[in-house]
Enzyme design. Structure first.
Site, PDB file in Angstrom:
ATOM      1  CG  ASP A   1      -2.019  -0.678   1.037  1.00  0.00           C
ATOM      2  OD1 ASP A   1      -2.431  -1.473  -0.004  1.00  0.00           O
ATOM      3  OD2 ASP A   1      -2.474  -1.031   2.622  1.00  0.00           O
TER       4      ASP A   1
ATOM      5  CG  ASP B   1      -6.601  -0.916  -1.454  1.00  0.00           C
ATOM      6  OD1 ASP B   1      -7.188  -2.467  -1.246  1.00  0.00           O
ATOM      7  OD2 ASP B   1      -5.737  -0.645  -0.780  1.00  0.00           O
TER       8      ASP B   1
END
Length: 199
Positions: free
Chosen positions: A145, A159
């Site tokens: 991330d 995401d």
């Protein structure tokens, strides 16, 4: 039954007469799902590679006046750092989701649903790829991330695809458009009407 144009017609009950009415299934929409998924998967993996090459954990880079930050972390949970520590279970769930989407995509009759499922497939596959092939172990890898907003969990391109898919699929559901392109509500003729986005 299949038409000359390649559109598969599957009988459905006609709520007005009780007779079977055809619902259109478009084989080309399966490939819309696959192409959208592959493009989104590639975008996800390329951006993760660049993040690892140019970012350092604990050293965020502010962008857009600090509204957005590039912040590298390794997430053992689901999208937006949910269910941290349940990586093995999330891997099994992600595999199940991917298989179900591919199976469902064969019977689509709605372009909106095709885009939604394509983004969902691409996002799920992007994070699944990390879990399968990144440290510490196969099936238990941590997801990369690197995008951070104020007061919001760090996330990635996969995401974003999952979120966009939820919005698209929710919008189709609110419009009463089923995955096969038929519409709910109204009279029987309206229920058999395909999604206008397909035309």
């Amino acid at each position: 039954m299949q038409t000359e144009a390649g559109t598969t017609l599957t009988p459905e009950p006609d709520h007005a007469t009780g007779a079977a009415a055809p619902t259109r299934h478009r084989p080309r929409l399966f490939w819309v799902v696959i192409v959208v998924a592959v493009v989104w998967l590639a975008l996800d993996q390329v951006t993760k590679y660049l993040a690892e090459q140019h970012l350092t954990q604990g050293d965020p880079i502010p962008l857009v006046g600090g509204l957005l930050q590039l912040r590298l972390i390794y997430n053992s949970g689901a999208a937006f750092s949910l269910a941290t520590g349940a990586t093995g279970l999330l891997t099994i769930l992600a595999v199940s989701v991917v298989v179900y989407i591919i199976w469902s995509a064969r019977r689509l009759g709605s372009l909106g649903w095709a885009w939604g499922l394509g983004l969902l497939l691409g996002g799920a596959t992007g994070n699944l790829t990390d879990r399968l092939f990144r440290p510490p172990n196969f099936g238990e890898g941590h997801v990369v991330d690197f995008l951070a907003l104020p007061n919001f969990p760090v996330f990635n391109v996969a995401d974003m695809g999952i979120t966009a898919a939820a919005i698209l699929i929710g919008w189709q559901a609110l419009r009463g458009v089923s995955p096969d392109g038929s519409r709910s509500g109204g009279d029987a003729a309206d229920e058999r009407r395909p999604d206008p986005a397909d035309d």
